[in-house]
Design an enzyme around this catalytic site. Structure first.
Site, PDB file in Angstrom:
ATOM      1  N   LYS A 176       0.993  -1.094  -0.178  1.00  0.00           N
ATOM      2  CA  LYS A 176      -0.062  -0.132   0.118  1.00  0.00           C
ATOM      3  C   LYS A 176       0.773   1.546   0.122  1.00  0.00           C
ATOM      4  CE  LYS A 176      -1.769   2.609   3.198  1.00  0.00           C
ATOM      5  NZ  LYS A 176      -1.274   3.935   2.391  1.00  0.00           N
ATOM      6  N   GLU A 250       9.269   0.439  11.239  1.00  0.00           N
ATOM      7  CA  GLU A 250      10.505   1.533  11.291  1.00  0.00           C
ATOM      8  C   GLU A 250       9.886   2.870  11.406  1.00  0.00           C
ATOM      9  OE1 GLU A 250      12.884   4.141  10.341  1.00  0.00           O
ATOM     10  OE2 GLU A 250      12.465   3.837   8.342  1.00  0.00           O
ATOM     11  N   CYS A 284      13.748  10.070   8.063  1.00  0.00           N
ATOM     12  CA  CYS A 284      13.866   9.693   9.553  1.00  0.00           C
ATOM     13  C   CYS A 284      15.063   9.748   9.984  1.00  0.00           C
ATOM     14  CB  CYS A 284      13.022   8.481   9.660  1.00  0.00           C
ATOM     15  SG  CYS A 284      13.700   6.995   8.577  1.00  0.00           S
ATOM     16  N   GLU A 382      10.158  15.316  15.876  1.00  0.00           N
ATOM     17  CA  GLU A 382      10.604  14.951  14.473  1.00  0.00           C
ATOM     18  C   GLU A 382       9.752  16.288  13.613  1.00  0.00           C
ATOM     19  OE1 GLU A 382      11.615  11.310  11.728  1.00  0.00           O
ATOM     20  OE2 GLU A 382       9.611  11.489  12.673  1.00  0.00           O
TER      21      GLU A 382
END
Length: 479
Positions: A176, A250, A284, A382
């Site tokens: 997806k 992750e 990331c 983040e």
């Protein structure tokens, strides 16, 4: 304009169950550049059913690893020949500068595919052990049907982290892609057809978050592999835990780059172009906390501001652009919100800020904050954009303490004139990877995070093991 009206399911192009569409908008022009159908739960059901048939009844898991590798080798060769096309397509979708896309959005995914194709020949698929009661055969078998959910920032790389080891293992896959970046998966599907991948081994349904949740909870999915935010990862992990479903997560990061007293500043600052600002800061593992010794703090601040302030910001399809637009207006607004927050918290902008570099496109000026404390939100959360936080430290122990004072533990780096000592410092950092005078993700080695940065590992032999079940077959000792 690239337009698709079907999904890749069961080895061919299947009509969607619904009527919704996803428009792909250029982050540079803010114009529609592509359109694909929007997946529904019924489309996911069809894709999972195709993957289930391919696993339970098809040839793929019953082939030898060498036979699977032969087909994947053909796919890898096609990928290698058409890397430029893939790089340009991802740049158009999400704004990654072409110079980075050629390497990070196409060359590295192809390298990952080739790595696992080659690993099939040397991996230990079965071994004989002497048990306490007799000999034991230990074999590795594919887990089954895999749901692979990938983000928009490095769509081919994160997909290949899942797809390549899963396919070598003998699994089948339902992928997806993110609504922002579905077009590249259609190109990959064309290549898979050309390579002769058996029907139903890979199925692709672009869709939103709610439909992705249906894939995660589907009873015929044996494993989920997800790359994305920590918040979403927690929800996925909870569902998989309830179902005792295998899962790899992750997730986010807030990595620290420690500049030691003896670091060569010119090469260090140059290294931050990739380590800290790769993909417009939308990575990331980006090294977004820069830890500088107080004795050299002003020197580091001046050099960092000069580098970041001198970056070329513009059309990502122009090879000379070093920073492109962010993926979407919401991301632009999010990052600008953090720049305002940093000012409210008392940090000082030493380059960049809220003046947009261009009137059109979702651009944010590359920004460096000085006078940052590690308890500020801009140092803890983040941001996912070209915003760096420069934090002073007193001594090496203080630097390690600051680096480890984070809910995340994905990446990190140490910059020094003494690489051996850099390795010693890197060992003290509680992260899944920590480079010395560089930061790279190497296909041969495991990648993943400690703490809130995720569960499990991708890449390396460890990444293949994540798609295998271990079966022990004991038998009586010979008379």
């Amino acid at each position: 304009m690239r337009e698709h009206d079907r999904f890749f399911i069961g080895g061919g192009w299947a009509a969607p169950a619904g009527t919704g569409t996803i428009e792909v908008i250029s982050p540079h022009t803010e114009e529609v550049i592509g359109r694909v159908p929007e997946g529904t739960e019924a489309d996911i059901d069809a894709a999972v059913a195709a993957a289930r048939r391919a696993f339970d009844e098809g040839p793929w898991p019953r082939m030898t690893p060498a036979e699977r590798a032969e087909i994947l080798g053909r796919l890898s060769a096609i990928y290698a020949e058409r890397q430029q096309e893939m790089a340009e397509l991802v740049t158009a979708e999400m704004g990654s500068p072409l110079g980075f896309s050629i390497f990070g959005q196409s060359a590295i995914p192809q390298m990952v595919l080739q790595y696992y194709t080659d690993l099939a020949a040397s991996y230990t698929w079965e071994d004989e052990r002497q048990g306490m009661l007799g000999p034991v055969t230990v074999t590795r078998e594919p887990i089954g049907v895999v749901g692979a959910i990938v983000p928009w920032n490095v769509p081919q790389f994160t997909l290949m982290l899942k797809l390549a080891p899963a396919l070598v293992a003998g699994c089948t896959v339902v992928a997806k892609p993110s609504p922002e970046t579905p077009l590249d998966t259609y190109l990959l599907a064309e290549w898979m057809l050309e390579a002769g991948l058996p029907d139903g081994v890979v199925n692709i349904v672009p869709a939103g978050r709610e439909v992705g949740a249906h894939l995660v909870a589907h009873p015929d999915v044996d494993k989920v592999s997800f790359t994305g935010s920590t918040a979403a990862g927690r929800k996925i992990g909870a569902v998989c835990g309830e179902q005792l479903k295998r899962v790899t997560l992750e997730l986010g990061g807030k990595s620290a780059a420690i500049v030691l007293e003896d670091a060569d500043l010119a090469s260090t600052i140059e290294g931050f172009k990739l380590a800290s600002l790769m993909n417009n800061g939308q990575a990331c593992a980006a090294q977004t906390r820069i830890l500088a010794p107080r004795s050299r703090y002003d020197e580091v601040a001046d050099a960092l501001a000069a580098m970041v302030g001198g970056l070329t910001v513009g059309d990502p399809s122009d090879f000379g652009s070093e920073i492109g637009p962010l993926v979407a207006r919401r991301q632009q607004e999010r990052v600008e919100g953090y720049i305002r927050l940093g000012q409210d918290e008392g940090a000082k902008i030493i380059t960049g800020g809220l003046d947009r570099p261009h009137d059109r496109g979702w651009y944010v000026a590359p920004t460096v904050f000085g006078d940052v404390r590690n308890d500020m939100r801009i140092a803890r959360e983040e941001i996912f954009g070209p915003v760096l936080a420069l934090i002073p430290y007193e001594d090496e122990d203080d630097a390690v303490r600051i680096a480890n004072d984070s809910e995340y533990g994905l990446g990190g780096s140490v910059w020094t004139a003494d690489p051996d000592h850099g390795v010693e410092v890197a060992r003290r950092i509680r992260t899944g990877s920590c480079g010395v005078n560089m930061y790279v993700i190497d296909p041969n080695t495991p990648f993943g995070g400690y703490k809130n940065s995720g569960m499990g590992r991708e890449l390396g032999p460890e990444g293949l093991a994540a798609y295998l079940e271990h079966k022990s077959i004991p038998r009586p000792a010979s008379a």
